[in-house]
Each structure stands twice: as C-alpha cells, then as structure tokens.
Design a protein around this motif. Sequence first.
Motif, PDB file in Angstrom:
ATOM      1  N   GLN A  67     -11.024  -3.625   3.939  1.00 47.39           N
ATOM      2  CA  GLN A  67     -10.701  -3.961   5.323  1.00 47.39           C
ATOM      3  C   GLN A  67      -9.513  -3.138   5.857  1.00 47.39           C
ATOM      4  O   GLN A  67      -9.575  -2.615   6.955  1.00 47.39           O
ATOM      5  CB  GLN A  67     -10.372  -5.461   5.441  1.00 47.39           C
ATOM      6  N   CYS A  68      -8.441  -3.043   5.033  1.00 46.68           N
ATOM      7  CA  CYS A  68      -7.234  -2.377   5.528  1.00 46.68           C
ATOM      8  C   CYS A  68      -6.765  -1.211   4.651  1.00 46.68           C
ATOM      9  O   CYS A  68      -5.828  -0.509   5.020  1.00 46.68           O
ATOM     10  CB  CYS A  68      -6.102  -3.399   5.684  1.00 46.68           C
ATOM     11  N   GLY A  69      -7.380  -1.033   3.482  1.00 43.36           N
ATOM     12  CA  GLY A  69      -7.016   0.068   2.602  1.00 43.36           C
ATOM     13  C   GLY A  69      -5.856  -0.210   1.665  1.00 43.36           C
ATOM     14  O   GLY A  69      -5.485   0.630   0.855  1.00 43.36           O
TER      15      GLY A  69
ATOM     16  N   CYS B 190      -3.791  -7.907   4.533  1.00 38.81           N
ATOM     17  CA  CYS B 190      -4.560  -8.392   5.694  1.00 38.81           C
ATOM     18  C   CYS B 190      -5.017  -9.847   5.548  1.00 38.81           C
ATOM     19  O   CYS B 190      -5.669 -10.384   6.437  1.00 38.81           O
ATOM     20  CB  CYS B 190      -5.757  -7.482   5.975  1.00 38.81           C
ATOM     21  N   LEU B 191      -4.691 -10.468   4.404  1.00 33.32           N
ATOM     22  CA  LEU B 191      -4.960 -11.887   4.151  1.00 33.32           C
ATOM     23  C   LEU B 191      -6.451 -12.234   4.146  1.00 33.32           C
ATOM     24  O   LEU B 191      -6.852 -13.308   4.574  1.00 33.32           O
ATOM     25  CB  LEU B 191      -4.212 -12.769   5.159  1.00 33.32           C
ATOM     26  N   LYS B 192      -7.268 -11.315   3.641  1.00 34.14           N
ATOM     27  CA  LYS B 192      -8.710 -11.551   3.550  1.00 34.14           C
ATOM     28  C   LYS B 192      -9.161 -11.469   2.098  1.00 34.14           C
ATOM     29  O   LYS B 192      -8.541 -10.792   1.281  1.00 34.14           O
ATOM     30  CB  LYS B 192      -9.476 -10.523   4.382  1.00 34.14           C
ATOM     31  N   THR B 193     -10.253 -12.160   1.807  1.00 31.38           N
ATOM     32  CA  THR B 193     -10.891 -12.044   0.502  1.00 31.38           C
ATOM     33  C   THR B 193     -11.913 -10.926   0.595  1.00 31.38           C
ATOM     34  O   THR B 193     -12.751 -10.912   1.501  1.00 31.38           O
ATOM     35  CB  THR B 193     -11.574 -13.368   0.111  1.00 31.38           C
ATOM     36  N   VAL B 194     -11.814  -9.979  -0.340  1.00 27.60           N
ATOM     37  CA  VAL B 194     -12.665  -8.789  -0.289  1.00 27.60           C
ATOM     38  C   VAL B 194     -13.340  -8.558  -1.640  1.00 27.60           C
ATOM     39  O   VAL B 194     -12.828  -8.971  -2.679  1.00 27.60           O
ATOM     40  CB  VAL B 194     -11.836  -7.536   0.105  1.00 27.60           C
TER      41      VAL B 194
END
Length: 113
Positions: A91-93, A76-80
């Motif tokens: 965010q997306c699993g 999902c191209l996010k920093t988590v």
Amino acid sequence: MHEMSIAEGIIQVLEEQAKAQQYTRVKTVWLEIGPLAMIETEALLFCFEAVTKNSLAEGAKLNIINIPGEAFCMQCLKTVPVEKRYDSCNQCGSHQLQITQGEEMRIKELEVE
C-alpha cells in the motif's frame, strides 16, 4: 535439512496424542504451513514418509494446507499480504511491517483409528 527433524517432531506429537486420546493408527494428517515458516513442503512430504515407517502413522497421508502470510503496516496502519519476511507494504512501500500470520506450522486435523 531441518524438514527431517520437523517430520520426527510431528511423529512424536502423534505418539503422545495417541496415548492421551487412545487411538492406535493415524490415517491422515492435515498440516497448516505459512510461507514465512521456511519449510520446503516437498522435502517435508518426503521426510514424513520416511519417518512414519514402523510407526502408528505408517502409510498415513500428509496434507499440506498453505495459509497466507500477512503483516500489519505500522506506517499506513493496514493489514497487507506478505510472501517473504522482508517484503514491503504493497500500500505505502514501507518496510515497517509486523508479521501477524504466516510463520505457523501446526497440526490442524487428524484422521485416526
């Protein structure tokens, strides 16, 4: 218990820096540790106290600064945030995470004489 060898390594760095920076006593050490560094902080505190006997850091206080774990999700191209190495993206699993922070263990600051 690898915390003993870590504590011994910290003392070695302190002694090397004492020669380079010309200090004779360490009063306080601030150590940053991430949750993915696999270090038991209570064990490290115990070991640090043991290895500082008869050294330039005898009686020094070890302060642990916990830094958060983070990863970049390639899906999902996010920093988590992550707490464990094999966490999934919140965010997306996805499990396609690249760790970007949290594996560190470093001396951040010293109080010396």
